[in-house]
Design an enzyme around this catalytic site. Structure first.
Site, PDB file in Angstrom:
ATOM      1  N   ALA A   1      28.319  42.378  54.740  1.00  0.00           N
ATOM      2  CA  ALA A   1      27.668  41.986  56.005  1.00  0.00           C
ATOM      3  C   ALA A   1      28.409  40.811  56.625  1.00  0.00           C
ATOM      4  O   ALA A   1      29.353  41.012  57.385  1.00  0.00           O
ATOM      5  CB  ALA A   1      26.194  41.664  55.753  1.00  0.00           C
TER       6      ALA A   1
ATOM      7  N   GLY B   1      24.100  44.160  52.934  1.00  0.00           N
ATOM      8  CA  GLY B   1      24.478  44.841  54.180  1.00  0.00           C
ATOM      9  C   GLY B   1      24.701  46.317  53.948  1.00  0.00           C
ATOM     10  O   GLY B   1      25.572  46.728  53.184  1.00  0.00           O
ATOM     11  N   LEU B   2      23.856  47.129  54.621  1.00  0.00           N
ATOM     12  CA  LEU B   2      23.953  48.591  54.475  1.00  0.00           C
ATOM     13  C   LEU B   2      24.320  49.191  55.821  1.00  0.00           C
ATOM     14  O   LEU B   2      23.679  50.111  56.314  1.00  0.00           O
ATOM     15  CB  LEU B   2      22.617  49.153  53.980  1.00  0.00           C
TER      16      LEU B   2
ATOM     17  N   ASN C   1      34.474  40.284  56.040  1.00  0.00           N
ATOM     18  CA  ASN C   1      35.633  39.434  56.332  1.00  0.00           C
ATOM     19  C   ASN C   1      35.285  37.980  56.054  1.00  0.00           C
ATOM     20  O   ASN C   1      34.161  37.554  56.284  1.00  0.00           O
ATOM     21  CB  ASN C   1      36.013  39.571  57.812  1.00  0.00           C
TER      22      ASN C   1
ATOM     23  N   LYS D   1      45.995  39.471  67.723  1.00  0.00           N
ATOM     24  CA  LYS D   1      44.569  39.623  68.017  1.00  0.00           C
ATOM     25  C   LYS D   1      44.366  39.280  69.476  1.00  0.00           C
ATOM     26  O   LYS D   1      45.184  38.567  70.078  1.00  0.00           O
ATOM     27  CB  LYS D   1      43.776  38.647  67.132  1.00  0.00           C
TER      28      LYS D   1
END
Ligand code: NAD
Length: 380
Positions: A253, A190-191, A276, A90
């Site tokens: 979300a 969450g959309l 996550n 990362k």
């Protein structure tokens, strides 16, 4: 990202331990462009490290270091779970994405990535966009996930949402004996890019939805879509959604939403979503188990996007990506089975599966060397 310095100003021993778990950590400074970044390569047993690059106004280099170490380790597990030929890595750029970003900064970042000679591939994450990586890709071939017009694989939320649907099917199969999505009730938090697509697919399958988003435009959009599809969608606001009685909670979300406050409110049979780090701590996985709520480890369910960018390694092929994304269904069934057999949490079972893949991988490689690069399409 709290204080990681001991009182005498030295780095805390936990951070030093995490640093020693990593194969390589590169501090990148370029005074000409103002770039200050850290690239962390955790483990390349399965292949070169892959992980997005986050840009954030970290309050100190130590905070940035703590974040990148945690995220790169997570990528090792996510790549192992998805069975892709990549390891964990990362990058973080220290700076405000709204004020500090310049094309030159990303070109400088690309040069640092290139200096790693194929040991690290990267792309977007929080605070960075595909456009930023179009700049970086002028300096290195080790960039994934740029738009199709630039030879990348495009919108990765398509396979991510499909992976969530396979995760829901495997979960239904485990709980209800049938993978059927219809007739069940799902709460979607969450959309956005992923959640909206999951909602659409569930509506098309004949499911009932509770939906929540802080963005009214997304709410209106799903209501219109539900009308077109003749589906049943109820809007919930704020924290109300945690206490709704439904079959499955689908977090798409924020992370940390399964915590001390929400966990006692949940009235669902399972939690399966793309967000996550859904569990605030591993302890919350234990509590879900005690409550009889089946938890689908997020890094298994949300791997569709990773599968897509990893596929660029071989020359992107949509069919192959869809086929591999489908394997999330079998991986999750295996995790559920092992967790039940060994009376452990699903997170512990998933971690074991990944650690076994890493052990098996060690027989082929102990770490990734760029001399292996020519067998692949990208990075040439
Ligand atoms: P996104 O930014 O497109 O969508 C997130 C949505 O959540 C937005 O519509 C936002 O308004 C909404 N939201 C924010 N706070 C909320 C709250 N408190 N309550 C309800 N809604 C809220 O992000 P995305 O790409 O759809 O990703 C969603 C999650 O899945 C993230 O956690 C992301 O890290 C994870 N994920 C995404 C991908 C991918 O391919 N995009 C891959 C793996 C994991």
């Amino acid at each position: 990202m709290n204080a990681i310095k001991a009182q005498d100003g030295s780095l805390q021993s936990t951070i030093l331990e995490k640093m020693h778990e990593h194969e390589q950590i590169v501090f990148c400074n370029d005074p000409n462009t103002g770039l200050k970044a850290i690239i962390a390569i955790h483990n390349t047993t399965l292949g070169p490290a892959l992980g997005g690059c986050r840009m954030h106004p970290y309050s100190s280099v130590e905070d940035a270091l703590e974040d990148v170490l945690r995220l790169s380790r997570g990528m090792t597990y996510k790549c192992a779970a998805a069975d892709v030929d990549f390891g964990g890595g990362k990058a973080v750029i220290i700076g405000d994405p709204l004020k500090d970003k310049t094309p030159a900064m990303f070109r400088a970042f690309g040069q640092f990535v290139d200096s790693l000679n194929g040991r690290f591939y990267t792309g977007t994450d929080m605070g960075t966009s595909t456009e930023d990586f179009v700049h970086a890709s002028r300096e290195t071939n080790c960039i994934v996930g740029v738009p199709e017009a630039y030879g990348g694989s495009g919108d990765s939320s398509v396979p991510t949402s499909l992976g969530v649907i396979y995760g829901l099917k495997a979960t239904n199969k485990t709980i209800f004996g049938s993978e059927e999505l219809s007739g069940k009730t799902y709460i979607i938090q969450g959309l956005g890019k992923v959640g909206f697509k999951v909602a659409e697919q569930l509506l098309e399958a004949g499911a009932n939805l509770y939906v929540s988003d802080i963005n009214q435009k997304s709410i209106q959009a799903i209501q219109e879509r539900a009308k077109q599809l003749g589906g049943n969608t109820q809007v919930v606001s704020g924290d109300e959604l945690y206490a709704i009685s439904a079959d499955v909670f689908v977090p798409c979300a924020l992370g940390g939403i399964i915590n001390d406050i929400t966990i006692n409110q949940l009235q669902v049979k399972a939690v399966v979503g793309s967000a996550n780090n859904q569990l605030l701590t591993e302890k919350h996985g234990e509590i879900l188990k005690q409550k009889g709520i089946l938890y689908a480890p997020d890094y298994i369910v949300n791997a569709g996007g990773l599968i897509q960018v990893a596929d660029e390694l071989y020359g992107y092929n949509k069919e192959r990506v869809l086929k591999k994304t489908k394997s999330i269904y079998d991986s999750l069934l295996e995790v559920y089975k092992q967790a039940k057999l060994d009376d452990i949490t699903t997170v512990q079972a998933a971690n074991r599966l990944c650690e076994k893949r890493l052990e098996d991988g060690k027989r082929l490689n102990s770490f990734f060397s760029h001399t292996k690069r020519p067998k692949w399409t990208i990075g040439k």
